[in-house]
Design a protein around this motif. Sequence first.
Motif, PDB file in Angstrom:
ATOM      1  N   GLY A   7       0.859  -1.203   0.000  1.00  0.00           N
ATOM      2  CA  GLY A   7       0.000   0.000   0.000  1.00  0.00           C
ATOM      3  C   GLY A   7       0.883   1.236   0.000  1.00  0.00           C
ATOM      4  N   THR A   8       0.351   2.341  -0.517  1.00  0.00           N
ATOM      5  CA  THR A   8       1.214   3.532  -0.604  1.00  0.00           C
ATOM      6  C   THR A   8       1.563   4.107   0.757  1.00  0.00           C
ATOM      7  OG1 THR A   8      -0.789   4.760  -1.120  1.00  0.00           O
ATOM      8  CG2 THR A   8       0.754   4.461  -2.908  1.00  0.00           C
ATOM      9  N   ARG A   9       0.704   3.913   1.754  1.00  0.00           N
ATOM     10  CA  ARG A   9       0.998   4.548   3.050  1.00  0.00           C
ATOM     11  C   ARG A   9       2.351   4.095   3.585  1.00  0.00           C
ATOM     12  NH1 ARG A   9      -2.996   4.528   8.165  1.00  0.00           N
ATOM     13  NH2 ARG A   9      -2.595   2.312   8.100  1.00  0.00           N
ATOM     14  N   LEU A  27       5.060   5.777   1.467  1.00  0.00           N
ATOM     15  CA  LEU A  27       5.194   7.217   1.705  1.00  0.00           C
ATOM     16  C   LEU A  27       5.951   7.467   3.012  1.00  0.00           C
ATOM     17  CD1 LEU A  27       1.576   8.190   0.642  1.00  0.00           C
ATOM     18  CD2 LEU A  27       3.663   9.140  -0.390  1.00  0.00           C
ATOM     19  N   TYR A  73      -2.487  14.329   3.762  1.00  0.00           N
ATOM     20  CA  TYR A  73      -2.601  12.956   4.252  1.00  0.00           C
ATOM     21  C   TYR A  73      -1.613  12.807   5.419  1.00  0.00           C
ATOM     22  CZ  TYR A  73      -2.766   7.865   4.083  1.00  0.00           C
ATOM     23  OH  TYR A  73      -2.914   6.536   4.402  1.00  0.00           O
ATOM     24  N   TYR A 128       2.354  11.835   5.953  1.00  0.00           N
ATOM     25  CA  TYR A 128       3.527  12.622   5.531  1.00  0.00           C
ATOM     26  C   TYR A 128       4.214  13.281   6.742  1.00  0.00           C
ATOM     27  CZ  TYR A 128       0.633  13.001   1.164  1.00  0.00           C
ATOM     28  OH  TYR A 128      -0.171  12.780   0.078  1.00  0.00           O
ATOM     29  N   CYS A 186       0.472  15.918  -3.269  1.00  0.00           N
ATOM     30  CA  CYS A 186      -0.571  14.941  -3.578  1.00  0.00           C
ATOM     31  C   CYS A 186      -1.420  15.476  -4.727  1.00  0.00           C
ATOM     32  CB  CYS A 186      -1.437  14.767  -2.327  1.00  0.00           C
ATOM     33  SG  CYS A 186      -2.681  13.484  -2.456  1.00  0.00           S
ATOM     34  N   ASN A 244      -6.096  14.687  -1.823  1.00  0.00           N
ATOM     35  CA  ASN A 244      -7.027  14.403  -0.744  1.00  0.00           C
ATOM     36  C   ASN A 244      -6.756  15.486   0.283  1.00  0.00           C
ATOM     37  OD1 ASN A 244      -8.322  13.494   1.531  1.00  0.00           O
ATOM     38  ND2 ASN A 244      -7.151  11.603   1.763  1.00  0.00           N
ATOM     39  N   ASP A 249       2.450  11.826  -4.451  1.00  0.00           N
ATOM     40  CA  ASP A 249       1.422  10.847  -4.056  1.00  0.00           C
ATOM     41  C   ASP A 249       0.303  10.932  -5.093  1.00  0.00           C
ATOM     42  OD1 ASP A 249      -0.555   9.341  -2.916  1.00  0.00           O
ATOM     43  OD2 ASP A 249      -0.530  10.361  -0.968  1.00  0.00           O
ATOM     44  N   CYS A 282      -2.068   8.477  -5.737  1.00  0.00           N
ATOM     45  CA  CYS A 282      -2.906   7.282  -5.581  1.00  0.00           C
ATOM     46  C   CYS A 282      -4.353   7.502  -6.063  1.00  0.00           C
ATOM     47  CB  CYS A 282      -2.839   6.733  -4.164  1.00  0.00           C
ATOM     48  SG  CYS A 282      -3.577   7.753  -2.921  1.00  0.00           S
ATOM     49  N   TYR A 283      -4.747   8.775  -6.309  1.00  0.00           N
ATOM     50  CA  TYR A 283      -6.093   9.019  -6.874  1.00  0.00           C
ATOM     51  C   TYR A 283      -6.039   9.305  -8.378  1.00  0.00           C
ATOM     52  CZ  TYR A 283      -7.675   9.307  -2.052  1.00  0.00           C
ATOM     53  OH  TYR A 283      -7.963   9.008  -0.745  1.00  0.00           O
ATOM     54  N   SER A 297      -1.261   3.069  -6.120  1.00  0.00           N
ATOM     55  CA  SER A 297      -1.906   2.066  -5.278  1.00  0.00           C
ATOM     56  C   SER A 297      -3.063   1.405  -6.014  1.00  0.00           C
ATOM     57  CB  SER A 297      -2.438   2.799  -4.046  1.00  0.00           C
ATOM     58  OG  SER A 297      -3.230   1.964  -3.266  1.00  0.00           O
ATOM     59  N   SER A 311      -5.563   0.530  -4.168  1.00  0.00           N
ATOM     60  CA  SER A 311      -6.666   0.747  -3.224  1.00  0.00           C
ATOM     61  C   SER A 311      -7.824   1.502  -3.857  1.00  0.00           C
ATOM     62  CB  SER A 311      -6.173   1.513  -2.000  1.00  0.00           C
ATOM     63  OG  SER A 311      -5.186   0.776  -1.331  1.00  0.00           O
ATOM     64  N   LYS A 312      -7.526   2.603  -4.538  1.00  0.00           N
ATOM     65  CA  LYS A 312      -8.592   3.446  -5.112  1.00  0.00           C
ATOM     66  C   LYS A 312      -8.837   3.059  -6.564  1.00  0.00           C
ATOM     67  CE  LYS A 312      -6.861   5.740  -1.558  1.00  0.00           C
ATOM     68  NZ  LYS A 312      -7.334   5.601  -0.215  1.00  0.00           N
ATOM     69  N   ARG A 360      -3.724  -4.363   0.165  1.00  0.00           N
ATOM     70  CA  ARG A 360      -2.457  -3.723   0.541  1.00  0.00           C
ATOM     71  C   ARG A 360      -1.431  -3.905  -0.568  1.00  0.00           C
ATOM     72  NH1 ARG A 360      -3.966  -0.386   1.963  1.00  0.00           N
ATOM     73  NH2 ARG A 360      -2.070   0.401   2.912  1.00  0.00           N
TER      74      ARG A 360
END
Length: 404
Positions: A98-100, A103, A129, A132, A175, A179, A207, A209-210, A241, A243-244, A252
């Motif tokens: 997962g990106t978290r 990051l 987010y 960070y 990002c 977000n 980032d 991820c969206y 990611s 995830s989205k 993950r």
Amino acid sequence: MQYPTRFSNLPEYAFPRLRALLDPHPAGGEVLHMSIGEPKHKFPDFVPELLLRYADGFNKYPPNDGAPELRAAIATWLENRFDLKSVDPDKNVVNLNGTREGLFNAALALCPEEKNGQKPVVLLPNPFYQCYMVAAIQAGAEPVFVPAPEDNGFLPDFASVPKDLLERTAIVYMCSPSNPQGAVASKAYWQELIALGETYDFRVFADECYSEIYRDTPPTGALTAAQDMDVDPERVVVFHSLSKRSNLPGLRSGFAAGGANSIAAMKQLRNYTGAPVPLPIQMVSAAVWADEAHVVKNREMYQRKFDISDRILGNLQGYTSPQAGFFLWLKAGDGEAAALKLWKEAGVRVLPGEYLSRPNDPRLGGGNPGAEYFRVALVANEQEIERGLYAIRDTLGDQMGAGT
Ligand SMILES: Cc1ncc(COP(=O)(O)O)c(C=O)c1O
């Protein structure tokens, strides 16, 4: 017993804080969760079958850097989606849990102990987010919050940061799509930031991820922007990611891509401390990155939700139609009071903007850019979203500038 002081002054995390705000009060209607950004659309049908097919891999320790099949699928996806001339799956890509995780660990792997003889600075967009900030602190840097205000398209103006801070800057987190605001950095924006990085010698952590949830134009990636410039290939690291993009937050699975030396440093840290992605999940992930049909359908579902939002909230002054992502960032005078009122009167849970932001650095004008806002996640089904947005309009319309 002693505890570290590095984290002792962190604010309570957003969701316990939200529970403390709302839970002492009864819901004023049927409960509707619009606070958490957890994707709810269906993930691709082929995932369970593939997981079973590769289940033997649970018998093995997973390859830390990513199985060759996964890295190849990621490199191909990156080249196609972002028009990149060449991504070497062995050198430019590392898979992530997962990106978290990435990051966070990227700051540990890549933030130097000193910058120009001083404590390094990590610049963060504000709101942001939360990972960070903790990454910056853990890496021994000073996090500096740079406002992303409405009058700058909800994008941070990193060039406005005072020179002495830029000289200490080692990393800038950015990002896009963002977000919580759903703002998209243009190619020119990325290029200015990367050029600033060349001048002051900092890295850009993008980032993205969206990136696959947008209206009509695919957001430009930071690597695409960098490709057309004559810059240090280590300047940019991007994070993506499933995830989205693919509605698999529980799988993950994500990746980072960038210059060979940066990726090598991240792999080296992962060899010692990383949480490797289980092999069956890596193999499934390779297939998910290779499939675009489900991504197109997923995007269409979010596009309908943007249309619903425009229709129901479009004439409120406090509404900005997001360019991408799956959040609304709504201005209501006092975001925390608005969230509480909405819960008490309609049973709808949203997140006060202040829980996603910090006071701006006083050197950057102070104030808290989240205080007037609340965040709404458009993850429920369309019917529920309609109900929630009507409740927002009816309960908070006055303070959001109805009829003005
Ligand atoms: C901006 C942003 N970055 C990163 C993440 C982490 O996503 P994941 O670890 O599931 O890839 C999230 C998740 O909500 C996010 O909103």
